[in-house]
Motif scaffolding. Sequence first.
Motif, mmCIF file in Angstrom:
data_model
loop_
_atom_site.group_PDB
_atom_site.id
_atom_site.type_symbol
_atom_site.label_atom_id
_atom_site.label_comp_id
_atom_site.label_asym_id
_atom_site.label_seq_id
_atom_site.Cartn_x
_atom_site.Cartn_y
_atom_site.Cartn_z
ATOM 1 N N GLY A 155 -5.786 9.757 4.628
ATOM 2 C CA GLY A 155 -6.290 10.659 5.650
ATOM 3 C C GLY A 155 -7.373 10.051 6.520
ATOM 4 N N LEU A 156 -7.839 8.853 6.159
ATOM 5 C CA LEU A 156 -8.876 8.172 6.939
ATOM 6 C C LEU A 156 -8.361 6.900 7.595
ATOM 7 C CD1 LEU A 156 -11.772 8.560 4.328
ATOM 8 C CD2 LEU A 156 -11.502 9.859 6.459
ATOM 9 N N VAL A 157 -7.484 6.184 6.901
ATOM 10 C CA VAL A 157 -6.876 4.965 7.424
ATOM 11 C C VAL A 157 -5.369 5.087 7.292
ATOM 12 C CG1 VAL A 157 -6.701 2.452 7.192
ATOM 13 C CG2 VAL A 157 -8.888 3.586 6.727
ATOM 14 N N PRO A 158 -4.613 4.946 8.374
ATOM 15 C CA PRO A 158 -3.152 5.044 8.279
ATOM 16 C C PRO A 158 -2.598 4.025 7.289
ATOM 17 C CG PRO A 158 -3.848 5.094 10.573
ATOM 18 C CD PRO A 158 -5.054 4.738 9.763
ATOM 19 N N LEU A 159 -1.614 4.436 6.515
ATOM 20 C CA LEU A 159 -1.038 3.577 5.481
ATOM 21 C C LEU A 159 -0.486 2.284 6.068
ATOM 22 C CD1 LEU A 159 -0.756 3.827 2.428
ATOM 23 C CD2 LEU A 159 1.542 4.748 2.763
ATOM 24 N N ASP A 160 0.138 2.362 7.248
ATOM 25 C CA ASP A 160 0.729 1.155 7.827
ATOM 26 C C ASP A 160 -0.329 0.155 8.304
ATOM 27 O OD1 ASP A 160 -0.143 2.689 9.937
ATOM 28 O OD2 ASP A 160 1.602 2.332 11.202
ATOM 29 N N HIS A 161 -1.598 0.604 8.462
ATOM 30 C CA HIS A 161 -2.670 -0.309 8.857
ATOM 31 C C HIS A 161 -3.134 -1.185 7.696
ATOM 32 C CE1 HIS A 161 -4.150 1.944 12.719
ATOM 33 N NE2 HIS A 161 -2.835 1.807 12.670
ATOM 34 N N LEU A 162 -2.708 -0.819 6.494
ATOM 35 C CA LEU A 162 -3.136 -1.566 5.316
ATOM 36 C C LEU A 162 -2.111 -2.605 4.855
ATOM 37 C CD1 LEU A 162 -4.677 1.353 3.203
ATOM 38 C CD2 LEU A 162 -5.900 -0.364 4.547
ATOM 39 N N GLN A 163 -0.872 -2.429 5.248
ATOM 40 C CA GLN A 163 0.179 -3.335 4.774
ATOM 41 C C GLN A 163 -0.085 -4.778 5.231
ATOM 42 O OE1 GLN A 163 2.131 -1.973 2.708
ATOM 43 N NE2 GLN A 163 2.138 0.205 3.235
ATOM 44 N N GLU A 211 -3.186 0.338 -3.764
ATOM 45 C CA GLU A 211 -2.959 -0.958 -3.104
ATOM 46 C C GLU A 211 -2.735 -2.017 -4.181
ATOM 47 O OE1 GLU A 211 -5.638 1.505 -0.528
ATOM 48 O OE2 GLU A 211 -6.295 0.335 -2.261
ATOM 49 N N THR A 212 -1.762 -2.849 -3.956
ATOM 50 C CA THR A 212 -1.545 -4.029 -4.799
ATOM 51 C C THR A 212 -2.108 -5.210 -4.018
ATOM 52 O OG1 THR A 212 0.465 -3.052 -5.719
ATOM 53 C CG2 THR A 212 0.156 -5.432 -6.014
ATOM 54 N N ILE A 213 -3.153 -5.839 -4.568
ATOM 55 C CA ILE A 213 -3.897 -6.845 -3.803
ATOM 56 C C ILE A 213 -3.887 -8.191 -4.514
ATOM 57 C CG2 ILE A 213 -6.117 -7.423 -2.742
ATOM 58 C CD1 ILE A 213 -6.782 -4.498 -2.573
ATOM 59 N N ASP A 214 -3.538 -9.223 -3.764
ATOM 60 C CA ASP A 214 -3.523 -10.598 -4.263
ATOM 61 C C ASP A 214 -4.896 -11.235 -4.035
ATOM 62 O OD1 ASP A 214 -2.997 -13.201 -4.979
ATOM 63 O OD2 ASP A 214 -1.704 -13.633 -3.254
ATOM 64 N N PHE A 215 -5.546 -11.682 -5.138
ATOM 65 C CA PHE A 215 -6.832 -12.369 -5.040
ATOM 66 C C PHE A 215 -6.707 -13.844 -5.437
ATOM 67 C CE2 PHE A 215 -8.139 -7.935 -5.673
ATOM 68 C CZ PHE A 215 -9.005 -7.784 -4.601
ATOM 69 N N ALA A 222 0.847 -1.183 0.000
ATOM 70 C CA ALA A 222 0.000 0.000 0.000
ATOM 71 C C ALA A 222 0.886 1.237 0.000
ATOM 72 C CB ALA A 222 -0.927 0.010 1.212
ATOM 73 N N GLU A 223 0.556 2.202 -0.875
ATOM 74 C CA GLU A 223 1.374 3.412 -0.996
ATOM 75 C C GLU A 223 0.490 4.578 -1.396
ATOM 76 O OE1 GLU A 223 4.154 2.906 -4.246
ATOM 77 O OE2 GLU A 223 2.790 1.461 -5.176
ATOM 78 N N LYS A 224 1.036 5.774 -1.309
ATOM 79 C CA LYS A 224 0.293 6.962 -1.688
ATOM 80 C C LYS A 224 0.203 7.054 -3.208
ATOM 81 C CE LYS A 224 1.452 9.734 2.400
ATOM 82 N NZ LYS A 224 2.095 10.989 2.874
ATOM 83 N N HIS A 225 -0.917 7.580 -3.701
ATOM 84 C CA HIS A 225 -1.075 7.834 -5.128
ATOM 85 C C HIS A 225 -0.139 8.982 -5.509
ATOM 86 C CE1 HIS A 225 -2.871 8.927 -8.963
ATOM 87 N NE2 HIS A 225 -3.726 7.900 -8.873
ATOM 88 N N PRO A 226 0.631 8.822 -6.589
ATOM 89 C CA PRO A 226 1.611 9.869 -6.926
ATOM 90 C C PRO A 226 0.995 11.202 -7.310
ATOM 91 C CG PRO A 226 1.437 8.230 -8.695
ATOM 92 C CD PRO A 226 0.674 7.701 -7.520
#
Length: 535
Positions: free
Chosen positions: A414-422, A396-400, A384-388
């Motif tokens: 601004g709503l969910v911390p980036l590190d909470h998504l990794q 987000e790069t997500i494996d399905f 997960a990273e910020k949009h440039p």
Amino acid sequence: MADSLTPAEKKNLISRNLQEILGEDKIDEILKTRNLKIYWGTATTGKPHIAYFVAMCKIGDFLKAGCEVTILLADLHAYLDNMKAPWDLLTLRTEYYKEILTAMLKSINVPIEKLKFVKGTDFQLGRDYTLDSYRLATLVTEHDAKKAGAEVVKQVDHPLISGLIYPGLQALDEEHLKVDAQFGGVDQRKIFTYAEKYLPALGYAKRAHLMNPMVPGLTGTKMSSSEADSKIDLLDTPSLVKKKLKKAFCEPGNITNNGLLSFIKFVAYPIFNEFSVLRKEEFGGNKTYTDYEELEKEFASEGLHPGDLKNSVAEVINKLLAPVIDAFNQPRLLKLSAEAYPVAKAVKSKGGKKGQQQQQPAAAAAEGPLASKLDIRIGKIIKAEKHPDADSLYLETIDFGEEQPRTVVSGLAGLVPLDHLQERMVVCLCNLKPQKMRGIQSCAMLLCGSSKTDDSKVVEPLSPPEGSVVGDRVFVEGFESCKPDERLNPKKKIWEKAQVDLLVNKDGEATWTNKTLMTSKGKVTSPSLRNVAIS
């Protein structure tokens, strides 16, 4: 029997096993001179299940206490609550409810001479009732109407006017049915206090309110017609009852949210005044409990095994259901059941190969397939990273579980911390048409619970069930076999229509029209948000 009872004895029957009474002094005064007039209403939507025996037992108590009892078959309410039942089925379902509730009462030997059934639309469309509805509308604020229905009416960010009308009609029913008290579950409390506030404002008397506790279902949450795993239907066969009970939540020593113990307390004991545990001699032999507290204490201390409790409850349930099943085993009621709750039929697809089949939804099935078209899957965020090019967006790069992971653009910055998504397991909608967002194509949508106010917005990704793996399919309870569309047609607005009814309920479960979103591993949930929309 009732004629020989004192007012105190009648009061004891009326109040036993209730969780709360509002206006108890009014009941005491009335019982000094005459019998109480009570009504209980039920919206004629999904099929009644065994939890209805809790209400039937109380109605039995009321009738034995000499009360005049009215059962309101609330067909208009059923439609107003987010159109849970289409108009063309309401008449049939209302008749079904009357027949099956009567069969239930007879199965527990309740005298029904002072019981009457009333259909909502038989009086709620009249001139006086309609004028009262308009009078009430001049007094009630949107805030009060929404608050009153918070536990009963489906809550969405942009509620339909029908859901705001619903509590007011339930309040007016008390006056137009000319009763002294209304009976319902404790989840109706806000509607009851709403009625106590607004009926006097219309010049009508304040009524008393009698509330039953909410009985947990087989999964440990509220028993619901829309959650197949949480309930036992009244026409389930003995073998199916046993099969469902084997899967029931019944943790050793756990007496909290234990649907089996609640059923024993609020149904078995009021009917039979005892409960017998059936088990082999090597495990202690059969034992009869004449006091519920003793039974609960023994289970809490793990002196009573969950398996023995389940087998014994199955015996009681099958004993109660036998007369109901027998009553419905006749051509007229079999036909009524099939017409009131039609099922989807398989038909040959147009232009398809010989023998190829597709699901043709019947009228009742029209309540569900909309959300079953959504291809919702479990994925794992690899990165997960910020949009440039956009401060409010994440990439987000997500494996399905596919050959290649997907790129997903979400508005969570601004709503969910980036590190909470990794490395997080998430729930995503995977069959939307890919769409470019600030120059980067998004190939799925990350689903979140979302709560908005004028001042703030709280968002959190939905959580897959424990044990989930990438690629697990999420389905709507009751529509496991429906195959989602390969790609949603943007012109048909399927996601937009389905999203209105996607909610996190008060138990933190993701739902669509009160039906749980789940995988083969369990239910999709929200970690902390409750009664919010899913987007």
